[in-house]
Enzyme design. Structure first.
Site, mmCIF file in Angstrom:
data_model
loop_
_atom_site.group_PDB
_atom_site.id
_atom_site.type_symbol
_atom_site.label_atom_id
_atom_site.label_comp_id
_atom_site.label_asym_id
_atom_site.label_seq_id
_atom_site.Cartn_x
_atom_site.Cartn_y
_atom_site.Cartn_z
ATOM 1 N NE ARG A 132 -1.249 2.408 2.960
ATOM 2 C CZ ARG A 132 -0.785 3.496 3.546
ATOM 3 N NH1 ARG A 132 -0.742 4.657 2.889
ATOM 4 N NH2 ARG A 132 -0.316 3.463 4.797
ATOM 5 C CG ASP A 133 3.206 4.403 2.958
ATOM 6 O OD1 ASP A 133 3.646 5.094 2.025
ATOM 7 O OD2 ASP A 133 3.143 4.817 4.118
ATOM 8 C CG HIS A 170 3.514 4.698 9.160
ATOM 9 N ND1 HIS A 170 3.042 3.664 8.369
ATOM 10 C CD2 HIS A 170 4.018 5.613 8.306
ATOM 11 C CE1 HIS A 170 3.259 3.956 7.097
ATOM 12 N NE2 HIS A 170 3.860 5.154 7.037
ATOM 13 C CG HIS A 190 7.298 8.149 5.710
ATOM 14 N ND1 HIS A 190 7.015 8.150 4.358
ATOM 15 C CD2 HIS A 190 6.199 7.624 6.305
ATOM 16 C CE1 HIS A 190 5.805 7.661 4.153
ATOM 17 N NE2 HIS A 190 5.285 7.342 5.324
ATOM 18 C CB CYS A 199 1.922 10.814 1.907
ATOM 19 S SG CYS A 199 0.242 11.462 1.957
ATOM 20 C CG ASN A 212 6.768 3.584 4.384
ATOM 21 O OD1 ASN A 212 5.989 3.980 5.228
ATOM 22 N ND2 ASN A 212 6.436 3.526 3.110
#
Length: 324
Positions: free
Chosen positions: A16-17, A222, A224, A255, A264
């Site tokens: 996803r990310d 979470h 980055h 994002c 990430n």
């Protein structure tokens, strides 16, 4: 700072990310990566995001990814999906995904860019999202984006992050996570915010669940690695008592609605750090490095993983073949 936990649960967010900022990747290629990720033994995998395909074309095959995950049955990892609205939550549960993450930005600037709503408006929707998920027998995690800084509004007042966290619990969230959306956090700021959230909200979490007030709050994080401090921040979070962390294979990610945000922390690098420090993850590092190499092949460019280039000190790099 407490004793290190014996184990940290990693949620793999590369599908996803890791892919949402890239040109759309074919579903069959994503499924190959999914299979490689399952082979690592990772306990949780975020499959996709049920969001507008016009806004995030890379996630247009969300239902297809949910269908692919069903092939692993009940013996596989926990599969989850991210949503940004009640409509996304309905699509997720209709596709069979009942572990759902709902994003609320602590900063209005990012919230307006991300979901076209203020922080307060997005927070109010939590109750409806929770009802949809709970009616399907699922669990809801609220991820607080821009918990430390916003690309539009600058530093986020910790009181805003705390208000979002408290409001999410009041509206039915089962757990929370704080996100360093643009990779500006540093270890000291991470520890300070996490300590405040735990001190002020753990009693509330117990009351909301009908449990004793001393019950611990389930809090994830979470990070980055935009400015190179992602792993250091993850380590600080673990030292502060966080036992659930997100990471993306190969260090991909970013994002679409946060200018300047990049990848990430890399799953394989987090596993290496934790394992070498005596903290278990249940993830096979060789398999994770192989999955990271596959991610680079699928995306068509190098990721940001130093470990993939150098290899574990006990192993050769799957990219260069050189031992370190």
């Amino acid at each position: 700072m407490g004793a290190l936990p014996r184990r940290v649960r990693i949620r793999e967010v590369g599908l996803r990310d890791g892919l949402q900022n890239e040109a759309p990747v074919a579903t069959d290629a994503k499924v190959r990566l999914l299979e490689a990720l399952v082979a690592t033994g990772v306990p949780r995998i975020e499959l996709t995001a049920f969001v507008s395909p016009r806004a995030v074309p890379a996630m247009a095959d969300a239902a297809g990814m949910a269908a692919a995950a069903r092939a692993f049955g009940d013996d596989g990892p926990e599969f989850s999906a991210l949503v940004a609205s009640p409509g996304g939550a309905r699509r997720a549960v209709d596709a069979g995904v009942t572990a759902v993450e709902y994003v609320v930005s602590a900063a209005d600037g990012h919230s307006l860019a991300n979901v076209k709503a203020t922080t307060g408006e997005a927070l109010e929707r939590t109750a409806e999202v929770a009802r949809i998920v709970h009616d399907a027998g699922g669990r809801l995690e609220v991820i607080i984006a821009t918990a430390w800084d916003c690309p539009f509004d600058g530093p986020t007042d910790p009181e805003r992050t705390l208000r979002v966290a408290a409001g999410a619990l009041q509206r039915g969230a089962d757990s929370l996570a704080v996100a360093d959306t643009i990779g500006t956090a540093t270890p000291g700021r991470v520890t300070t915010l996490i300590d405040r959230i735990r001190a002020e909200l753990a009693p509330q979490a117990g009351r909301e669940r009908g449990a004793p007030a001393a019950q611990d709050l389930t809090l994830g994080a979470h990070f980055h690695n935009t400015r190179g401090a992602g792993l250091a921040c993850a380590w600080a979070a673990v030292q502060a008592g966080v036992t659930e962390l997100d990471a993306a294979i190969g260090g991909f990610g970013g994002c679409p609605f946060a200018p300047g945000a990049s990848g990430n922390i890399a799953t394989e690098e987090l596993v290496y750090l934790l394992a070498d420090s005596g903290v278990g993850t249940g993830i096979d590092l060789d398999a994770a490095l192989a999955a990271a190499a596959l991610a680079e092949e699928i995306v068509g460019k190098p990721g940001a993983s130093n470990l993939l280039r150098a290899g574990d000190r006990k192993r050769a790099s799957p990219i260069t073949g050189a031992a370190t």
